[in-house]
Write a protein that holds these residues in place. Sequence first.
Motif, PDB file in Angstrom:
ATOM      1  N   LEU A  69      25.816  24.297 -67.810  1.00  0.00           N
ATOM      2  CA  LEU A  69      26.014  22.842 -67.704  1.00  0.00           C
ATOM      3  C   LEU A  69      24.881  22.199 -66.908  1.00  0.00           C
ATOM      4  CD1 LEU A  69      29.840  22.576 -67.045  1.00  0.00           C
ATOM      5  CD2 LEU A  69      28.594  21.334 -68.819  1.00  0.00           C
ATOM      6  N   ALA A  70      24.339  22.973 -65.974  1.00  0.00           N
ATOM      7  CA  ALA A  70      23.227  22.463 -65.165  1.00  0.00           C
ATOM      8  C   ALA A  70      21.894  22.653 -65.879  1.00  0.00           C
ATOM      9  CB  ALA A  70      23.215  23.159 -63.809  1.00  0.00           C
ATOM     10  N   GLY A  71      21.929  23.068 -67.138  1.00  0.00           N
ATOM     11  CA  GLY A  71      20.734  23.059 -67.967  1.00  0.00           C
ATOM     12  C   GLY A  71      20.019  24.380 -68.170  1.00  0.00           C
ATOM     13  N   LYS A  72      20.584  25.480 -67.650  1.00  0.00           N
ATOM     14  CA  LYS A  72      19.914  26.766 -67.824  1.00  0.00           C
ATOM     15  C   LYS A  72      20.676  27.618 -68.836  1.00  0.00           C
ATOM     16  CE  LYS A  72      17.234  25.916 -64.215  1.00  0.00           C
ATOM     17  NZ  LYS A  72      15.833  25.556 -64.322  1.00  0.00           N
ATOM     18  N   GLY A  75      27.257  28.656 -59.867  1.00  0.00           N
ATOM     19  CA  GLY A  75      26.306  28.698 -60.986  1.00  0.00           C
ATOM     20  C   GLY A  75      25.458  27.444 -61.045  1.00  0.00           C
ATOM     21  N   ILE A  76      26.097  26.296 -60.845  1.00  0.00           N
ATOM     22  CA  ILE A  76      25.355  25.023 -60.880  1.00  0.00           C
ATOM     23  C   ILE A  76      24.304  24.995 -59.782  1.00  0.00           C
ATOM     24  CG2 ILE A  76      25.539  22.520 -60.573  1.00  0.00           C
ATOM     25  CD1 ILE A  76      28.377  22.690 -61.767  1.00  0.00           C
ATOM     26  N   ALA A 114      21.407  27.214 -60.383  1.00  0.00           N
ATOM     27  CA  ALA A 114      20.547  26.682 -61.437  1.00  0.00           C
ATOM     28  C   ALA A 114      19.741  25.479 -60.939  1.00  0.00           C
ATOM     29  CB  ALA A 114      21.381  26.294 -62.653  1.00  0.00           C
ATOM     30  N   GLY A 166      13.664  32.215 -62.896  1.00  0.00           N
ATOM     31  CA  GLY A 166      15.111  32.155 -63.118  1.00  0.00           C
ATOM     32  C   GLY A 166      15.873  32.685 -61.927  1.00  0.00           C
ATOM     33  N   PHE A 209      32.086  28.121 -60.683  1.00  0.00           N
ATOM     34  CA  PHE A 209      31.282  27.226 -61.528  1.00  0.00           C
ATOM     35  C   PHE A 209      30.228  26.524 -60.649  1.00  0.00           C
ATOM     36  CE2 PHE A 209      33.694  26.711 -65.652  1.00  0.00           C
ATOM     37  CZ  PHE A 209      34.740  27.578 -65.362  1.00  0.00           C
ATOM     38  N   ILE A 225      28.897  29.474 -66.867  1.00  0.00           N
ATOM     39  CA  ILE A 225      29.261  28.178 -67.465  1.00  0.00           C
ATOM     40  C   ILE A 225      28.671  27.050 -66.617  1.00  0.00           C
ATOM     41  CG2 ILE A 225      31.162  26.651 -68.115  1.00  0.00           C
ATOM     42  CD1 ILE A 225      32.863  29.230 -68.536  1.00  0.00           C
ATOM     43  N   GLY A 226      28.796  27.180 -65.294  1.00  0.00           N
ATOM     44  CA  GLY A 226      28.233  26.175 -64.393  1.00  0.00           C
ATOM     45  C   GLY A 226      26.730  26.048 -64.570  1.00  0.00           C
ATOM     46  N   ALA A 227      26.043  27.198 -64.617  1.00  0.00           N
ATOM     47  CA  ALA A 227      24.576  27.175 -64.745  1.00  0.00           C
ATOM     48  C   ALA A 227      24.147  26.564 -66.071  1.00  0.00           C
ATOM     49  CB  ALA A 227      24.019  28.585 -64.599  1.00  0.00           C
ATOM     50  N   PHE A 245      19.381  32.172 -66.201  1.00  0.00           N
ATOM     51  CA  PHE A 245      20.417  32.461 -65.208  1.00  0.00           C
ATOM     52  C   PHE A 245      21.269  33.624 -65.686  1.00  0.00           C
ATOM     53  CE2 PHE A 245      24.713  32.159 -63.481  1.00  0.00           C
ATOM     54  CZ  PHE A 245      24.430  32.135 -62.125  1.00  0.00           C
TER      55      PHE A 245
END
Lengths: 377, 283
Positions: free
Chosen positions: A70-73, B79-80, B83, A50, B76, A66-68, A25
Amino acid sequence: MKKNIKFYSGAELVAKAAIDAGCRFFGGYPITPSSEIAEHMAKELPKVGGTFIQMEDEIAAMGSVIGASLAGKKSLTATSGPGFSLKQENLGYAYMAEVPVVICNVMRGGPSTGLPTALAQADIMQAKWGTHGDHPVIALTPAYLEEVYELTIKAFNYSEIYRIPVILLLDELIAHLSTAIELPDKDLLVIKDRRKPTVTPDKYFPYDTAYGDVPPMANFFEGYRYHVTGLSHNKTGFPTTDPDLVQADQERHLRKVNANKGKIIDFESYKMKDADIVVFAYGSTSRAARVAIDNARKLDIKVGMVRLRVIWPLPEAEILKLCSKVKAIIVPEMNMGQLSNVIEKYAADRTKIVRINHVGGVPIHPSNILDVIKEVR
Amino acid sequence: MAFDYEKYLRMDKIPHLWCPGCGIGVVLKAMLRAMENVNWERNDTAFVSGIGCTSRAPGYIDCNTLHTTHGRGLTFATGIKMAQPDKNLVIFSGDGDATAIGGNHFIHACRRNIDMTLIVVNNNIYGMTGGQHSPTTPIGFKASTTIYGNVDPSFDICLLARAAGATYVARSTVNKGRTLEQYIQRGFENKGFSVIEAVSNCHTQFGRKNNMSDPISSRKWIEDREIPLAKARDMKAEDLKNMVITGEFITEKSDLERWENYNRAEKEYTEAYSDIIKKVKKK
């Protein structure tokens, strides 16, 4: 054996290394002189499944990575001085919430909009102290294109190992330089991934120090359903104002890097064996220093170089050793003395610190450094 | 049968930090019912927020929860979602968080139309920091930073969302939990960016300074000003001053305002991006 030699730019190598390190990401915002990294990521990421997104501003770009993560990437963002300033708020969040991400800052002249297209090493202290509060810092300063690839992979590894944001500091010259290099065999790369929890969700705490200073990290949507906040928190991830817990947690955060300095500190010693003058350098200026040292050696001047591949944490023990060994430490920098100020503190009058500070955007020429070497011999 | 809220809540975090009589609880409960209505799994759902009273909501929900920096929750969440596009994303925000410090993220999230739902609890004030005026404090009202009366004009959150390109936009009030539940559910069902504004009371920080210091009078003030969208269409502008126009401002079914979104992409963002991946991915 067929050699893997190709032409690459520094920016391209950051993107390539990131993807080879497992980055999937990229969230970014256009800024000179780092935009090429975003452009390469936009092109290459979908090819490996990706995702790339250009956000509405630098702050948003930092939030998205940061969000991505936390979502594992594994996630990368790239920016330059003014954008790095804007990212500091969410960079602090990543330190506090212990989310691994990599930020590549292609440095340019400052303060403010400064010199967008010119060479500078203006963010050495911003990388260390840019966001508020105390936090561990790992910042890497490649000087060669092979090193851009190598240290970008290391940046991802450190971020995953220590659950922290890691900063890749590139000089504009390094990002824009193109040359033919040989990349290491992909199969031989050492790639680290965040440690996953081994317990069932009911026994999982996102900041559980029972497993050491770096707690195992579950990704979102893996069944662990935990809470993340930028507030001071206890092991469950929920806010606390308990003075003892807050104190212990801040100490642990710093310990993550401090206790592992020996593994992280990385510098090159060049012609140092008999040197009584040392040039202390990093990034592109070290390349000018190397030429200056070679020329000085022809004049029988015993000069060598310590070149930082990792600028934070600093090799304190090596600096202290130098201070009592050499008669002068020359620190060439493309700023007004951000690193030499620190070296001076270690020297404490035991040796002379000689600064070379160019902020006009033009690279320090080897002759500039040679002249200073001749003066202090 | 009574709804089992405890199924979705982290009961060890209760009691919550909101003042007695606060409207945020009504919104949270409406959201939980909507979540049950669409059968979302807790493991597959993330709640994201910024800073403020409303932004504390995710902490009480037994899902993947992320309490971020002020105004930045949407970034945020973006991004989540990029992903993990098949997961459910809900963002809680207050009026200050969403439209002041997070205003840029708000309009761009609407424009981008990523499949997420933003719930804005609008109580016309910065509650947590002590009652400073927000971008939705009505003209003339008092706040701790407008002690002589507010002169700072307001945003209309729903009109802003609509103009920026959100594909489901609705407003109700904390006096109407069932309507909120319905709107939030429609937001969840919309494949795109949805904004639900819940007009709420902050009797502690807003009401107290404006002669309605208890929850009842604060909610009565909201009720008295509520005008359904259908009725508002036929009313004169001056009669709508400081009124709360409620209803669905954009629905996927209505084509009422479709011309406003003539630049809308055919596909939702993450779906369009998956198509790119399919096209260019190395075999």
